[in-house]
Design a protein around this motif. Structure first.
Motif, PDB file in Angstrom:
ATOM      1  N   ILE A 251      85.178  37.480  63.138  1.00 42.35           N
ATOM      2  CA  ILE A 251      84.972  37.994  61.778  1.00 42.35           C
ATOM      3  C   ILE A 251      85.962  39.110  61.478  1.00 42.35           C
ATOM      4  O   ILE A 251      86.568  39.147  60.399  1.00 42.35           O
ATOM      5  CB  ILE A 251      83.524  38.502  61.616  1.00 42.35           C
ATOM      6  N   PHE A 252      86.142  40.010  62.445  1.00 45.87           N
ATOM      7  CA  PHE A 252      87.093  41.114  62.246  1.00 45.87           C
ATOM      8  C   PHE A 252      88.499  40.570  62.034  1.00 45.87           C
ATOM      9  O   PHE A 252      89.234  41.032  61.151  1.00 45.87           O
ATOM     10  CB  PHE A 252      87.070  42.050  63.452  1.00 45.87           C
ATOM     11  N   MET A 253      88.885  39.587  62.826  1.00 52.49           N
ATOM     12  CA  MET A 253      90.229  39.023  62.729  1.00 52.49           C
ATOM     13  C   MET A 253      90.446  38.351  61.374  1.00 52.49           C
ATOM     14  O   MET A 253      91.500  38.521  60.746  1.00 52.49           O
ATOM     15  CB  MET A 253      90.463  38.023  63.859  1.00 52.49           C
ATOM     16  N   LEU A 254      89.455  37.599  60.896  1.00 49.04           N
ATOM     17  CA  LEU A 254      89.607  36.878  59.626  1.00 49.04           C
ATOM     18  C   LEU A 254      89.726  37.832  58.449  1.00 49.04           C
ATOM     19  O   LEU A 254      90.566  37.631  57.555  1.00 49.04           O
ATOM     20  CB  LEU A 254      88.425  35.932  59.420  1.00 49.04           C
ATOM     21  N   GLN A 255      88.911  38.882  58.431  1.00 51.85           N
ATOM     22  CA  GLN A 255      89.013  39.825  57.316  1.00 51.85           C
ATOM     23  C   GLN A 255      90.331  40.597  57.385  1.00 51.85           C
ATOM     24  O   GLN A 255      90.921  40.919  56.349  1.00 51.85           O
ATOM     25  CB  GLN A 255      87.799  40.754  57.276  1.00 51.85           C
ATOM     26  N   ALA A 256      90.808  40.883  58.602  1.00 49.71           N
ATOM     27  CA  ALA A 256      92.091  41.571  58.746  1.00 49.71           C
ATOM     28  C   ALA A 256      93.238  40.692  58.257  1.00 49.71           C
ATOM     29  O   ALA A 256      94.190  41.187  57.637  1.00 49.71           O
ATOM     30  CB  ALA A 256      92.307  41.968  60.203  1.00 49.71           C
ATOM     31  N   VAL A 257      93.152  39.386  58.523  1.00 50.66           N
ATOM     32  CA  VAL A 257      94.179  38.455  58.039  1.00 50.66           C
ATOM     33  C   VAL A 257      94.265  38.518  56.520  1.00 50.66           C
ATOM     34  O   VAL A 257      95.361  38.614  55.946  1.00 50.66           O
ATOM     35  CB  VAL A 257      93.864  37.014  58.499  1.00 50.66           C
ATOM     36  N   VAL A 258      93.120  38.466  55.852  1.00 49.78           N
ATOM     37  CA  VAL A 258      93.095  38.484  54.380  1.00 49.78           C
ATOM     38  C   VAL A 258      93.690  39.786  53.850  1.00 49.78           C
ATOM     39  O   VAL A 258      94.570  39.782  52.974  1.00 49.78           O
ATOM     40  CB  VAL A 258      91.661  38.294  53.857  1.00 49.78           C
ATOM     41  N   ILE A 259      93.239  40.909  54.377  1.00 46.24           N
ATOM     42  CA  ILE A 259      93.690  42.205  53.866  1.00 46.24           C
ATOM     43  C   ILE A 259      95.161  42.437  54.148  1.00 46.24           C
ATOM     44  O   ILE A 259      95.924  42.874  53.270  1.00 46.24           O
ATOM     45  CB  ILE A 259      92.838  43.334  54.476  1.00 46.24           C
ATOM     46  N   PHE A 260      95.607  42.143  55.358  1.00 49.15           N
ATOM     47  CA  PHE A 260      97.016  42.361  55.698  1.00 49.15           C
ATOM     48  C   PHE A 260      97.934  41.425  54.911  1.00 49.15           C
ATOM     49  O   PHE A 260      99.043  41.809  54.539  1.00 49.15           O
ATOM     50  CB  PHE A 260      97.245  42.173  57.195  1.00 49.15           C
ATOM     51  N   CYS A 261      97.477  40.198  54.675  1.00 52.31           N
ATOM     52  CA  CYS A 261      98.295  39.266  53.891  1.00 52.31           C
ATOM     53  C   CYS A 261      98.421  39.752  52.443  1.00 52.31           C
ATOM     54  O   CYS A 261      99.482  39.601  51.828  1.00 52.31           O
ATOM     55  CB  CYS A 261      97.696  37.864  53.938  1.00 52.31           C
ATOM     56  N   VAL A 262      97.364  40.320  51.899  1.00 54.84           N
ATOM     57  CA  VAL A 262      97.424  40.880  50.546  1.00 54.84           C
ATOM     58  C   VAL A 262      98.414  42.041  50.510  1.00 54.84           C
ATOM     59  O   VAL A 262      99.240  42.150  49.595  1.00 54.84           O
ATOM     60  CB  VAL A 262      96.024  41.348  50.082  1.00 54.84           C
ATOM     61  N   ILE A 263      98.353  42.907  51.530  1.00 55.78           N
ATOM     62  CA  ILE A 263      99.299  44.027  51.604  1.00 55.78           C
ATOM     63  C   ILE A 263     100.725  43.508  51.711  1.00 55.78           C
ATOM     64  O   ILE A 263     101.638  43.996  51.033  1.00 55.78           O
ATOM     65  CB  ILE A 263      98.964  44.921  52.810  1.00 55.78           C
ATOM     66  N   GLY A 264     100.936  42.504  52.561  1.00 59.48           N
ATOM     67  CA  GLY A 264     102.272  41.936  52.717  1.00 59.48           C
ATOM     68  C   GLY A 264     102.778  41.291  51.447  1.00 59.48           C
ATOM     69  O   GLY A 264     103.966  41.407  51.108  1.00 59.48           O
ATOM     70  N   TYR A 265     101.891  40.608  50.729  1.00 56.58           N
ATOM     71  CA  TYR A 265     102.298  39.926  49.495  1.00 56.58           C
ATOM     72  C   TYR A 265     102.763  40.925  48.446  1.00 56.58           C
ATOM     73  O   TYR A 265     103.835  40.759  47.849  1.00 56.58           O
ATOM     74  CB  TYR A 265     101.129  39.107  48.966  1.00 56.58           C
ATOM     75  N   PHE A 266     101.982  41.957  48.211  1.00 53.76           N
ATOM     76  CA  PHE A 266     102.337  42.912  47.164  1.00 53.76           C
ATOM     77  C   PHE A 266     103.500  43.813  47.567  1.00 53.76           C
ATOM     78  O   PHE A 266     104.326  44.171  46.728  1.00 53.76           O
ATOM     79  CB  PHE A 266     101.121  43.751  46.780  1.00 53.76           C
ATOM     80  N   SER A 267     103.593  44.161  48.846  1.00 51.87           N
ATOM     81  CA  SER A 267     104.742  44.964  49.278  1.00 51.87           C
ATOM     82  C   SER A 267     106.025  44.141  49.217  1.00 51.87           C
ATOM     83  O   SER A 267     107.110  44.680  49.004  1.00 51.87           O
ATOM     84  CB  SER A 267     104.526  45.498  50.695  1.00 51.87           C
ATOM     85  N   GLY A 268     105.902  42.808  49.367  1.00 50.92           N
ATOM     86  CA  GLY A 268     107.071  41.945  49.233  1.00 50.92           C
ATOM     87  C   GLY A 268     107.642  41.994  47.827  1.00 50.92           C
ATOM     88  O   GLY A 268     108.855  41.868  47.624  1.00 50.92           O
ATOM     89  N   GLY A 269     106.775  42.171  46.836  1.00 50.08           N
ATOM     90  CA  GLY A 269     107.236  42.312  45.456  1.00 50.08           C
ATOM     91  C   GLY A 269     108.060  43.565  45.267  1.00 50.08           C
ATOM     92  O   GLY A 269     109.032  43.583  44.507  1.00 50.08           O
ATOM     93  N   ILE A 270     107.696  44.627  45.987  1.00 49.18           N
ATOM     94  CA  ILE A 270     108.482  45.864  45.917  1.00 49.18           C
ATOM     95  C   ILE A 270     109.868  45.632  46.495  1.00 49.18           C
ATOM     96  O   ILE A 270     110.869  46.138  45.985  1.00 49.18           O
ATOM     97  CB  ILE A 270     107.758  46.987  46.681  1.00 49.18           C
ATOM     98  N   GLY A 271     109.924  44.855  47.577  1.00 46.91           N
ATOM     99  CA  GLY A 271     111.219  44.548  48.185  1.00 46.91           C
ATOM    100  C   GLY A 271     112.139  43.834  47.226  1.00 46.91           C
ATOM    101  O   GLY A 271     113.344  44.107  47.164  1.00 46.91           O
TER     102      GLY A 271
END
Length: 206
Positions: free
Chosen positions: A153-173
């Motif tokens: 459960i911890f791993m799955l929620q971390a995947v979702v949150i980190f992927c969201v962070i990666g997606y939006f930070s990619g827009g900054i790039g």
């Protein structure tokens, strides 16, 4: 395990994952300097490392890091050396900010990088050893299986949150790519993130 226990665990896990920390900063830096796809793959590698720590905690292996200063220090300094190596390689490669489509780095290498960073951090092992048992009840059945479920459960929620962070930070790039002068400074930012994480890990206490 009751539904209320699992929901409470999920809520606490999300709060801990969202809270600013080295992992968030690293994923964000990858998104800015490499692109969305690269940040997400790196995040998946980091989250996959959770499976190793969860299994170790479930079967008592992580207790070795708690009881043995030598074991803790060996893994700690190996992880710190790896992070400092990544900092040096970043400065050697230069021009780290680029379009994701132009980044010829194999995605498997980024996944491996995130995985190794997570696994070689004994602080994460100790965190799961201390965190997971708080939500386990011997009356609910097999303790190792409960801990494995909580780790999943911890791993799955971390995947979702980190992927969201990666997606939006990619827009900054993408925004920075249109401004080469600013973009070049992110070589130093990326190397600085690696170096600071390495130093922080090297100075960590149990």
């Amino acid at each position: 395990m009751t539904a209320s226990t699992l929901l409470y665990f999920l809520g606490v896990s999300m709060a801990l994952t969202i809270a600013p920390g080295p992992d968030n900063i690293f994923v964000m830096a990858q998104g800015i300097t490499r692109g969305r796809k690269q940040a997400i793959v790196t995040a998946l590698g980091m989250c996959s490392g959770v499976s190793v720590h969860t299994t170790a905690a479930a079967f008592g292996i992580s207790a070795l890091f708690y009881s043995s200063v030598l074991a803790f220090n060996i893994v700690k300094y190996a992880g710190a050396a790896y992070l400092l190596y990544l900092a040096c390689m970043t400065m050697k490669e230069r021009s780290s900010v680029r379009l994701a489509a132009d980044d010829d780095r194999p995605l498997s290498a980024l996944f491996k990088r995130g995985f190794i960073m997570n696994v070689l951090n004994p602080k994460v092992a100790l965190f799961f050893l201390a965190f997971l048992p708080q939500f386990v009840s011997p009356a609910a059945g097999s303790v190792p299986l409960q801990m494995l479920l909580l780790g999943l459960i911890f791993m799955l929620q971390a995947v979702v949150i980190f992927c969201v962070i990666g997606y939006f930070s990619g827009g900054i790039g993408g925004y920075l790519l249109a401004r080469p002068r600013i973009a070049r400074s992110f070589d130093w930012l990326t190397a600085g993130v690696f170096a600071s994480l390495g130093i922080r890990l090297a100075l960590a206490e149990r």
